[in-house]
Design a protein around this motif. Structure first.
Motif, PDB file in Angstrom:
ATOM      1  N   TRP A  22       0.839  -1.199   0.000  1.00 28.36           N
ATOM      2  CA  TRP A  22       0.000   0.000   0.000  1.00 28.36           C
ATOM      3  C   TRP A  22       0.882   1.260   0.000  1.00 28.36           C
ATOM      4  CZ3 TRP A  22      -2.439  -2.968   4.492  1.00 28.36           C
ATOM      5  CH2 TRP A  22      -3.489  -3.791   4.034  1.00 28.36           C
ATOM      6  N   CYS A  23       0.324   2.370  -0.493  1.00 26.23           N
ATOM      7  CA  CYS A  23       1.071   3.630  -0.477  1.00 26.23           C
ATOM      8  C   CYS A  23       1.421   3.987   0.977  1.00 26.23           C
ATOM      9  CB  CYS A  23       0.233   4.780  -1.033  1.00 26.23           C
ATOM     10  SG  CYS A  23      -0.545   4.461  -2.595  1.00 26.23           S
ATOM     11  N   CYS A  26      -1.278   4.948   3.848  1.00 23.21           N
ATOM     12  CA  CYS A  26      -2.630   4.447   3.538  1.00 23.21           C
ATOM     13  C   CYS A  26      -3.330   3.983   4.820  1.00 23.21           C
ATOM     14  CB  CYS A  26      -2.517   3.268   2.567  1.00 23.21           C
ATOM     15  SG  CYS A  26      -4.110   2.478   2.242  1.00 23.21           S
ATOM     16  N   CYS A  57      -7.526  -2.141  -3.527  1.00 27.82           N
ATOM     17  CA  CYS A  57      -6.385  -1.976  -2.608  1.00 27.82           C
ATOM     18  C   CYS A  57      -6.621  -2.756  -1.320  1.00 27.82           C
ATOM     19  CB  CYS A  57      -6.198  -0.496  -2.269  1.00 27.82           C
ATOM     20  SG  CYS A  57      -5.663   0.501  -3.660  1.00 27.82           S
ATOM     21  N   ASN A 127     -12.939   4.203   1.632  1.00 28.92           N
ATOM     22  CA  ASN A 127     -12.135   5.411   1.410  1.00 28.92           C
ATOM     23  C   ASN A 127     -12.822   6.363   0.438  1.00 28.92           C
ATOM     24  OD1 ASN A 127     -11.754   4.126  -1.018  1.00 28.92           O
ATOM     25  ND2 ASN A 127      -9.641   3.531  -0.609  1.00 28.92           N
ATOM     26  N   GLY A 131      -9.190   3.269  -5.445  1.00 29.38           N
ATOM     27  CA  GLY A 131      -7.755   3.558  -5.332  1.00 29.38           C
ATOM     28  C   GLY A 131      -6.919   2.755  -6.314  1.00 29.38           C
ATOM     29  N   CYS A 206      -7.804   7.058   1.865  1.00 29.56           N
ATOM     30  CA  CYS A 206      -6.855   6.873   0.757  1.00 29.56           C
ATOM     31  C   CYS A 206      -6.059   8.168   0.672  1.00 29.56           C
ATOM     32  CB  CYS A 206      -7.618   6.624  -0.538  1.00 29.56           C
ATOM     33  SG  CYS A 206      -6.572   6.711  -2.015  1.00 29.56           S
ATOM     34  N   VAL A 207      -4.796   8.112   1.084  1.00 25.02           N
ATOM     35  CA  VAL A 207      -4.012   9.356   1.134  1.00 25.02           C
ATOM     36  C   VAL A 207      -3.590   9.813  -0.260  1.00 25.02           C
ATOM     37  CG1 VAL A 207      -3.169   9.030   3.483  1.00 25.02           C
ATOM     38  CG2 VAL A 207      -1.870   8.056   1.584  1.00 25.02           C
ATOM     39  N   THR A 208      -3.535   8.873  -1.187  1.00 24.41           N
ATOM     40  CA  THR A 208      -3.055   9.225  -2.531  1.00 24.41           C
ATOM     41  C   THR A 208      -4.119   9.950  -3.349  1.00 24.41           C
ATOM     42  OG1 THR A 208      -1.511   7.403  -2.499  1.00 24.41           O
ATOM     43  CG2 THR A 208      -2.065   8.263  -4.669  1.00 24.41           C
ATOM     44  N   TYR A 209      -5.358   9.445  -3.317  1.00 19.72           N
ATOM     45  CA  TYR A 209      -6.387  10.068  -4.173  1.00 19.72           C
ATOM     46  C   TYR A 209      -7.393  10.921  -3.408  1.00 19.72           C
ATOM     47  CZ  TYR A 209      -4.198   7.179  -7.609  1.00 19.72           C
ATOM     48  OH  TYR A 209      -3.251   6.622  -8.432  1.00 19.72           O
TER      49      TYR A 209
HETATM   50 FE1  SF4 Z   1      -4.189   3.143  -0.076  1.00 21.58          FE
HETATM   51 FE2  SF4 Z   1      -5.183   4.874  -1.817  1.00 21.58          FE
HETATM   52 FE3  SF4 Z   1      -2.715   3.956  -2.124  1.00 21.58          FE
HETATM   53 FE4  SF4 Z   1      -4.793   2.370  -2.536  1.00 21.58          FE
HETATM   54  S1  SF4 Z   1      -4.250   4.176  -3.721  1.00 21.58           S
HETATM   55  S2  SF4 Z   1      -2.926   1.851  -1.399  1.00 21.58           S
HETATM   56  S3  SF4 Z   1      -6.234   3.091  -0.964  1.00 21.58           S
HETATM   57  S4  SF4 Z   1      -3.479   5.209  -0.416  1.00 21.58           S
END
Ligand code: SF4
Length: 299
Positions: A22-23, A26, A57, A127, A131, A206-209
């Motif tokens: 995972w990122c 996350c 994810c 989330n 993701g 979800c920290v990325t999106y």
């Molecule tokens: Fe977590 Fe979002 Fe990365 Fe998926 S995209 S691993 S939900 S942070």
């Protein structure tokens, strides 16, 4: 069911060799940590515990836990888990997945697994976005959220998974937050111990999106259950569910009820099956022609 415990297992006994991809940051890291804690606390036997997931994810989670696991296809974790449970009701079966997997393609399965009251624990990591496929709007994305598939803001209203669980007949319903591992592990342990379909709505950013600020936003919106809340009272549960909005996220065990599980029903049916005998030709005939004269005449 009474879940079978084995002596003195610790968190490290449940950590698989596979490391999460995972990122960094996350929310799902907090969920898997809570799963380790809950399994160790309950002293479950890894050889009699099965984690099932779909795709996404969060559906990677079973690979990181040292139990049996089945990574199925998108949205189909619940029917596969139902099959596992019916094939061997002695197993502890836990299902992990996300909002896209569980509440888009998997919605129909959720409805029927809840109404059948299959003895499973379903941890739905919400989330509010897809993701794994890089940031599309999901069934729980907030109204107006800008994503790759909603560049002018999400025009749809989000669904409420807890309200859905209550409507469909889940017998244990709770909400937890992956940023609060202590209460999450307690809720997960209670959900696993409950006999029947347990639904844990796990808010897991979800920290990325959705951005790193999601943790802070959720923290500002969470509140405990109201004073005197009785999870066995359906009206109390209904009040909590309807009062929740985008701005208010109530954490805790919202609803608990007891009713026969699907496995109980199958067990009863199996015991009544003709193949289990004692079998007599007259009894069999009577099931079709409930008329003594006809039976005596062999008609
Ligand atoms: Fe977590 Fe979002 Fe990365 Fe998926 S995209 S691993 S939900 S942070």
């Amino acid at each position: 069911m009474a879940h079978q415990a084995v002596a003195k297992l610790s968190v490290k006994d449940f950590k698989a060799d596979l490391k999460p991809v995972w990122c960094p940051g996350c929310g799902d890291f907090g969920v898997v940590a809570s799963v380790y804690q809950a399994l160790a606390k309950l002293g479950l036997d890894p050889d009699r515990t099965v984690l099932v997931s779909g795709i996404g994810c969060s559906s990677r989670l079973p690979g990181y836990v040292n139990t049996y696991a089945f990574n199925t296809i998108h949205g189909r974790a619940l029917p596969v888990a139902t099959g596992v449970k019916l094939a061997n009701p002695e197993l502890t079966v836990i299902v992990a997945g996300g909002d896209g997997d569980g509440f888009a393609i998997g919605t129909g399965h959720f409805v029927h697994t809840a109404r059948r009251n299959v003895d499973l624990t379903y941890v739905m990591m919400d989330n509010g976005i897809y993701g794994l496929t890089k940031g599309q709007v999901s069934p729980t994305s907030p109204h107006d959220l800008v994503t790759k598939t909603s560049s002018y803001g999400n025009v749809e209203a989000p669904m409420n998974p807890v309200l859905m669980a209550l409507s469909c007949g889940a017998t244990f319903i709770a909400r937890a937050f992956s940023g609060d591992p202590k209460s999450s592990q307690e809720i997960l342990a209670a959900a696993i111990q409950h006999k029947g379909f347990s639904f844990v709505h796990m808010v897991s950013p979800c920290v990325t999106y959705r951005g790193r600020e999601q943790f802070e936003i959720v923290r500002e919106r969470i509140r405990p259950l109201p004073e005197g809340h009785d999870p066995r009272n359906r009206d109390d549960a209904r009040r909590v569910v309807f009062e929740d909005t985008d701005q208010v996220i109530t954490l805790g065990t919202i609803y608990v009820a007891e009713r026969p599980t699907l496995e109980d029903g199958h067990d009863r049916a199996r015991r009544k099956a003709l193949a289990r005998g004692p079998f007599s030709y007259e009894d069999l005939l009577r099931t079709f022609i409930p008329d003594d004269e006809a039976v005596a005449a062999g008609r």
